[in-house]
Motif scaffolding. Structure first.
Motif, PDB file in Angstrom:
ATOM      1  N   GLN A  42       7.195  21.553  -9.911  1.00 34.98           N
ATOM      2  CA  GLN A  42       7.267  22.066 -11.277  1.00 34.98           C
ATOM      3  C   GLN A  42       7.413  23.576 -11.314  1.00 34.98           C
ATOM      4  OE1 GLN A  42       4.249  20.649 -13.970  1.00 34.98           O
ATOM      5  NE2 GLN A  42       5.197  21.659 -15.730  1.00 34.98           N
ATOM      6  N   GLU A  43       8.208  23.983 -12.270  1.00 33.07           N
ATOM      7  CA  GLU A  43       8.555  25.384 -12.453  1.00 33.07           C
ATOM      8  C   GLU A  43       7.351  26.334 -12.317  1.00 33.07           C
ATOM      9  OE1 GLU A  43      11.666  26.455 -12.844  1.00 33.07           O
ATOM     10  OE2 GLU A  43      11.016  28.545 -13.014  1.00 33.07           O
ATOM     11  N   SER A  44       6.247  25.978 -12.981  1.00 30.58           N
ATOM     12  CA  SER A  44       5.069  26.862 -12.977  1.00 30.58           C
ATOM     13  C   SER A  44       4.588  27.181 -11.569  1.00 30.58           C
ATOM     14  CB  SER A  44       3.906  26.198 -13.708  1.00 30.58           C
ATOM     15  OG  SER A  44       4.321  25.709 -14.937  1.00 30.58           O
ATOM     16  N   PHE A  45       4.847  26.289 -10.659  1.00 29.55           N
ATOM     17  CA  PHE A  45       4.276  26.472  -9.324  1.00 29.55           C
ATOM     18  C   PHE A  45       5.228  27.164  -8.361  1.00 29.55           C
ATOM     19  CE2 PHE A  45       2.029  22.473 -10.773  1.00 29.55           C
ATOM     20  CZ  PHE A  45       0.894  23.154 -11.194  1.00 29.55           C
ATOM     21  N   ARG A  72       1.932   8.527 -11.606  1.00 29.70           N
ATOM     22  CA  ARG A  72       1.559   9.054 -10.297  1.00 29.70           C
ATOM     23  C   ARG A  72       0.153   9.657 -10.342  1.00 29.70           C
ATOM     24  NH1 ARG A  72       6.258  12.926  -8.279  1.00 29.70           N
ATOM     25  NH2 ARG A  72       6.210  13.678 -10.423  1.00 29.70           N
ATOM     26  N   PHE A  76      -4.179  31.372  -1.578  1.00 31.19           N
ATOM     27  CA  PHE A  76      -3.421  30.216  -2.031  1.00 31.19           C
ATOM     28  C   PHE A  76      -3.955  28.919  -1.436  1.00 31.19           C
ATOM     29  CE2 PHE A  76       0.840  32.415  -3.271  1.00 31.19           C
ATOM     30  CZ  PHE A  76       0.187  32.963  -4.368  1.00 31.19           C
ATOM     31  N   SER A  95       5.920  30.220  -7.921  1.00 35.21           N
ATOM     32  CA  SER A  95       5.428  31.421  -7.235  1.00 35.21           C
ATOM     33  C   SER A  95       4.545  31.033  -6.043  1.00 35.21           C
ATOM     34  CB  SER A  95       4.654  32.323  -8.200  1.00 35.21           C
ATOM     35  OG  SER A  95       3.488  31.661  -8.660  1.00 35.21           O
ATOM     36  N   ILE A  96       3.824  29.941  -6.183  1.00 31.82           N
ATOM     37  CA  ILE A  96       3.010  29.479  -5.060  1.00 31.82           C
ATOM     38  C   ILE A  96       3.932  28.923  -3.970  1.00 31.82           C
ATOM     39  CG2 ILE A  96       1.226  27.836  -4.353  1.00 31.82           C
ATOM     40  CD1 ILE A  96       0.008  29.711  -6.232  1.00 31.82           C
ATOM     41  N   PHE A 104      -5.850  27.016  -3.834  1.00 37.32           N
ATOM     42  CA  PHE A 104      -5.147  26.790  -5.097  1.00 37.32           C
ATOM     43  C   PHE A 104      -5.478  25.421  -5.713  1.00 37.32           C
ATOM     44  CE2 PHE A 104      -1.422  25.263  -7.437  1.00 37.32           C
ATOM     45  CZ  PHE A 104      -1.245  26.305  -8.338  1.00 37.32           C
ATOM     46  N   THR A 116      10.607  18.405  -9.559  1.00 39.41           N
ATOM     47  CA  THR A 116       9.575  17.366  -9.486  1.00 39.41           C
ATOM     48  C   THR A 116      10.185  15.995  -9.790  1.00 39.41           C
ATOM     49  OG1 THR A 116       7.408  16.677 -10.289  1.00 39.41           O
ATOM     50  CG2 THR A 116       8.869  17.680 -11.903  1.00 39.41           C
ATOM     51  N   CYS A 136       1.704  20.620 -18.037  1.00 37.61           N
ATOM     52  CA  CYS A 136       1.898  21.138 -16.693  1.00 37.61           C
ATOM     53  C   CYS A 136       1.241  20.178 -15.713  1.00 37.61           C
ATOM     54  CB  CYS A 136       1.293  22.530 -16.572  1.00 37.61           C
ATOM     55  SG  CYS A 136       1.432  23.242 -14.919  1.00 37.61           S
ATOM     56  N   GLN A 137       1.828  20.050 -14.552  1.00 41.19           N
ATOM     57  CA  GLN A 137       1.244  19.163 -13.552  1.00 41.19           C
ATOM     58  C   GLN A 137      -0.179  19.597 -13.200  1.00 41.19           C
ATOM     59  OE1 GLN A 137       4.142  18.959 -10.354  1.00 41.19           O
ATOM     60  NE2 GLN A 137       5.013  17.113 -11.269  1.00 41.19           N
ATOM     61  N   LEU A 183       8.626  14.697 -17.991  1.00 39.86           N
ATOM     62  CA  LEU A 183       7.630  15.093 -16.984  1.00 39.86           C
ATOM     63  C   LEU A 183       6.397  14.209 -17.072  1.00 39.86           C
ATOM     64  CD1 LEU A 183       7.567  19.017 -17.041  1.00 39.86           C
ATOM     65  CD2 LEU A 183       8.098  17.551 -15.094  1.00 39.86           C
ATOM     66  N   ASN A 226      -1.053  28.196 -17.221  1.00 44.16           N
ATOM     67  CA  ASN A 226      -0.125  29.187 -17.773  1.00 44.16           C
ATOM     68  C   ASN A 226       1.135  29.243 -16.918  1.00 44.16           C
ATOM     69  OD1 ASN A 226      -1.967  29.839 -19.705  1.00 44.16           O
ATOM     70  ND2 ASN A 226      -2.560  31.823 -18.818  1.00 44.16           N
ATOM     71  N   ARG A 227       2.255  29.386 -17.565  1.00 50.99           N
ATOM     72  CA  ARG A 227       3.512  29.412 -16.810  1.00 50.99           C
ATOM     73  C   ARG A 227       3.564  30.537 -15.794  1.00 50.99           C
ATOM     74  NH1 ARG A 227       7.861  26.395 -18.180  1.00 50.99           N
ATOM     75  NH2 ARG A 227       9.351  27.843 -17.282  1.00 50.99           N
ATOM     76  N   ASP A 228       2.962  31.658 -16.168  1.00 51.41           N
ATOM     77  CA  ASP A 228       2.990  32.784 -15.225  1.00 51.41           C
ATOM     78  C   ASP A 228       1.838  32.714 -14.218  1.00 51.41           C
ATOM     79  OD1 ASP A 228       0.798  33.335 -16.753  1.00 51.41           O
ATOM     80  OD2 ASP A 228       1.490  35.299 -17.461  1.00 51.41           O
ATOM     81  N   GLN A 229       1.082  31.644 -14.271  1.00 51.75           N
ATOM     82  CA  GLN A 229      -0.019  31.431 -13.325  1.00 51.75           C
ATOM     83  C   GLN A 229      -1.116  32.495 -13.430  1.00 51.75           C
ATOM     84  OE1 GLN A 229      -0.183  28.705 -10.650  1.00 51.75           O
ATOM     85  NE2 GLN A 229       0.807  28.058 -12.523  1.00 51.75           N
TER      86      GLN A 229
END
Ligand SMILES: Nc1nc2c(ncn2[C@@H]2O[C@H](COP(=O)(O)OP(=O)(O)O)[C@@H](O)[C@H]2O)c(=O)[nH]1
Ligand SMILES: [Mg+2]
Lengths: 651, 211
Positions: free
Chosen positions: B65-68, A422, A531, B70-71, A534, B15, A458-459, A415, A494-497
């Motif tokens: 990416q996985e984390s996103f 980029r 959102f 839900s968005i 976001f 991604t 994380c991106q 990743l 966080n993974r769960d946002q």
């Protein structure tokens, strides 16, 4: 800030209140004697309110607070406003004396205009003998009681054209009287202030040098009326002094407000028109027919704050960035920052000179501590450097064989490999094939994912790192500054946002507080998840501004002055600038998202920071209360308190 | 610009599979290896012509990416078409297709047309997923399938336009109630709502037949 009555703007609220009031608890009856000149005998305080405030300049931070009283003596009513002694305030002492209202008889008062913005404080403007006093802001509420008490003692009439205008001593045709009083402040703006040298003897006839015959005749009428029914008229007052000394700002404010009021008075359509208040609308001039101006749009509820913006400019003007010379004044001889708060405040208002960023950012981010000396920092940096190398070595020593059996590592590395190429590659610093800075960025991110293995990569992180590396130019220092930044912004990833959701939630609460029509609009249109903000929040507006502006914004945000959550107020400031378009064009979720996305590169930073500061000041404690504790970028709530809560639940 | 219909597309997939590059190739006809990774969502749009009717494609390019996730789920609403992309050189991006499909089925409307794209087919020497596997997956799940390259532009036009053609045909067949915008279709000027003449849904622009 919001009293219950703030929501109740129904026309007769104050009248109703007046009839219920009687001698209720609000009516103070301690009959303390007045110390001012012309001490009225047997005076009775019928109303007393603390924290009534004047803003001598347009900056909300400058204020003089005092106590407002209504004093009854015989059949006459007087108003006094005395600033507090020795209270810390940005205002000069002379200003305090200047604004003091010692004993203003109601027989001299023409009108009181009430302003009830849904945000900020309610205030009133008292017009006496054709001249307006500076707005009196009721920081602790109480405008309703104020008017209600007055109503018990003197004859006040609500203007038929403007429900917020109360005419005092009005025995004549109300309409005529309204127009007269409204014209006065307008002409005042062009008039040179009356001689401030010698206060006159208090006789109204001598006070005005105005050539305006109309004005005079009204005043004479007043005066005669006064003579006939006011036994206490010989009380010495300093109205004239006040008139001549009101600052330009206060005068302009009042005249502006009254000009606005004059438009108000022109027709019954006015209420409707004010609902259209929008920038588009204003820039197109005040035509009489709204439907012709913005054909495809629907009416937009006015912005509560916008509506009130004539009264005060809350956000302070931006300053030049902090430079080397000034920076050195913040340091003692050994290099400690003597007054971090002052430093942060300074940076908040102007940012940091580019060449100074490397040093100052380390403090702002929390990598350097403010009370460290030059020598301590030098040592600290070297210790941290080897610490960094140790962590970096953890992944560097993973052999290809080991990596084969380490999926998580391969995934992360994959990743990061993809994302660093980029990230800001159009900048000279990161451009071109095999750019060493891109390599460094990769190493820092991968090292971070080992330093904080739970969070990982994380991106969006590369966007946060890019300017830091660009400024620090040093791998280890950039890493540790990045670590400090993620102490606060880590939850964004966080993974769960959860970190993002808590900020978006706080944002919705703040919009509800600061712009309820807009909030309702979002609610009705299924946009309450916010959102569309976001990206703004995730990477702190990095994609919305050009690089240099982003760095300016970040150092401003990192001061956490005046709030840790200024970025949320930034969101609101931007949304507010476009609220008329958003609601007018009835944007749905998709359209709104696209619209917001396309604002990228179109936002003017400085005015937005000022607006954000203003919103933050206005929201005050209610704003802070809308943001749940621990919402990023606040530091996470201590684990111990979480355990404590869990314990309690168990027990 | 006036159009007969506006179709909302969404591009999904892991991604780095080349979603943004595909979009850029389609809208700007260029391949830009140096661009920023997608945060949240980005938009592109282009006019195409189908059955002599101007159709505007509004394309949502999402972060993978996985984390996103839900968005991203909130973007499916009202999409008429989806491009589900994997990278033929990275097996795992193919392995994740099922979970993407699940998201799409759950959050998009049932009539959404899905095009499966195996991207980076210019990198045949590094291929990790065979064309047959792609075809097989598409067949099993009722998707249209194509291998493409955002770099060489191979099949990029076709992928977007064939998807539009399929949607257009569904309109002609009366599958959609086009007055209901939740299907991701907006009727513009000159659009004929509902099934009407011209059952021919074939594309009339660019690329002709696909490979
Ligand atoms: N060789 C080749 N590389 C591609 C192709 N499409 C994208 N890439 C590369 O793959 C990387 C990721 O592409 P991007 O469009 O950003 O992926 P996204 O995350 O799905 O949007 C970039 O570095 C591109 O240069 C392709 O068709 N062929
Ligand atoms: Mg992308």
């Amino acid at each position: 800030m919001h009293e219950t009555d703030i929501h109740d703007l129904s026309d007769d609220a104050d009248y109703a209140a007046a009839s219920q009031q009687g001698s209720s608890s609000m009516t103070r009856t301690d009959s303390s004697k007045q110390s001012s000149s012309g001490d009225p005998e047997d005076s009775e305080i019928v109303y007393l309110k603390d924290n009534v405030t004047i803003h001598p300049t347009q900056y909300a931070a400058e204020r003089i607070s005092g106590r407002l009283k209504l004093i009854k003596q015989g059949s006459s009513l007087f108003m006094t406003w005395i600033p507090y002694k020795g209270q810390s305030s940005n205002a000069r002492l002379s200003d305090k004396n200047l604004y003091t209202i010692r004993a203003l008889p109601f027989s001299d008062i023409q009108s009181i205009r009430r302003h009830t913005p849904t945000i900020g404080w309610q205030y009133v403007i008292v017009v006496s003998s054709g001249l307006a006093f500076p707005p009196l802001y009721f920081y602790s509420g109480g405008v309703r009681e104020f008017l209600a008490i007055i109503k018990q003692h003197v004859l006040i009439v609500r203007s038929s054209e403007d429900a917020n205008l109360f005419l005092v001593n009005n025995f004549q045709d109300p309409l005529q009287r309204t127009l007269s009083s409204l014209e006065l402040p307008g002409s005042l703006a062009n008039r040179t202030p009356l001689s401030s040298g010698t206060p006159s003897d208090g006789s109204l006839e001598n006070k005005h040098t105005s050539e305006d015959g109309h004005l005079r005749s009204i005043q004479r009428n007043n005066k005669q009326r006064q003579k006939s029914h006011d036994p206490a008229r010989d009380i010495s007052i300093q109205v004239l002094e006040k008139f001549s000394l009101v600052t330009r700002f206060a005068r302009e404010t009042t005249s502006q407000l009254f000009r606005e009021g004059l438009v108000d008075g022109h027709g019954p359509n006015e209420k409707k028109r004010s609902n259209w208040a929008s920038k588009d609308h204003q820039s197109q001039g005040m035509a009489s027919n709204d439907m012709e101006i913005v054909p495809k749009k629907v009416p937009v509820p006015s912005d509560p704050l916008e509506f009130d913006k004539l009264s005060l400019v809350w956000g302070q003007p931006r300053q030049h960035p902090l430079g080397f010379q000034e920076w050195s004044t913040f340091l003692d001889t050994e290099g400690r920052v003597v007054d971090p708060t002052a430093l942060k405040k300074r940076i908040f208002y102007g940012g940091v000179d580019h060449n100074l960023r490397k040093e100052v950012w380390a403090f702002l981010l929390g990598y350097y501590s403010y009370d460290s000396t030059y020598a301590e920092r030098e040592y600290f940096v070297s210790v941290k450097k080897s610490e960094y190398e140790t962590i970096k070595n953890q992944w560097q020593s993973i052999s290809p064989e080991q990596a084969k059996r380490f999926t998580k590592f391969r995934e992360r590395k994959g990743l990061i490999d993809k994302d660093v190429v980029r990230t800001d590659r159009s900048l000279t610093f990161y451009e071109g094939d095999d750019n060493p800075n891109v390599r460094v960025m990769h190493d820092i991110l991968l090292t971070y994912s080992f330093y904080n293995f739970d969070l990982g990569y994380c991106q969006g992180m590369s966007d946060l790192l890019s300017p830091i590396l660009f400024i620090m130019k040093d791998e280890s220092e950039a890493f540790w500054c990045f670590v400090s930044l993620l102490e606060r912004l880590g939850p964004n990833f966080n993974r769960d946002q959860s970190g993002m959701h808590s900020q978006l939630f706080a944002l919705s609460k703040l919009v509800e507080l600061l712009d309820s029509p807009l909030h309702n609009y979002f609610k009705q249109n299924d946009c309450l998840n916010y959102f569309f903000c976001f990206r703004w929040i995730l990477i702190q507006f990095k994609r919305e501004f050009e690089y240099e502006k982003t760095m300016r914004l970040w150092e401003v945000l990192w001061t956490h002055y005046p709030s840790e959550h200024l970025h949320l107020y930034m969101c609101i400031a931007i949304l507010k600038r476009h609220r008329a378009k958003i609601m007018g064009e009835q944007m749905d979720f998709d359209t709104l998202l696209k619209f917001i996305n396309e604002l990228s590169g179109q936002i003017d930073l400085d005015p937005i920071i000022r607006d954000a500061e203003a919103l933050c000041v206005c929201a005050g404690e209610n704003g802070a209360a809308s943001i749940p504790p621990g919402t990023p970028p606040s530091l996470p709530i201590e684990d111990s308190s979480i355990y404590y809560q869990q314990d309690e639940e168990v027990l | 610009m006036s159009y007969a219909y506006l179709f909302k597309y969404i591009i999904i997939g892991d991604t780095g599979v080349g979603k943004s590059c595909l979009l850029l190739q389609f809208t700007d006809k260029r391949f830009q290896p140096v661009h920023d990774l997608t945060i949240g969502v980005e938009f592109g749009a282009r006019m195409i012509t189908i059955d002599n009717k101007p159709i505007k494609l509004q394309i949502w390019d999402t972060a993978g990416q996985e984390s996103f996730r839900s968005i991203t789920r909130s973007y499916y609403r009202g999409a008429a078409g989806a491009l589900l992309v994997y990278d033929i050189t990275r097996r795992e991006t193919f392995n994740h297709l099922a979970s993407w499909l699940e998201d799409a089925r759950q959050h998009a409307n049932a009539n959404m047309t899905i095009m499966l794209i195996g991207n980076k087919c210019d990198l045949a020497h590094r291929r990790a997923v065979s064309t047959e596997e792609g075809e097989q997956f598409a067949k099993e799940h009722g998707l249209i399938f194509m291998e493409a390259s955002a770099k060489t532009a191979q099949n990029v036009e076709e992928a977007f336009i064939n998807t539009a053609g399929t949607i257009y045909k569904k309109i002609q067949d009366g599958v959609f109630d086009v007055s209901n915008e939740s299907y991701g279709i907006k009727v513009g000027y000159g659009g004929i709502p509902g099934p009407s003449g011209g059952r021919d849904g074939s594309t009339s622009q660019a690329g002709g037949c696909c490979s």
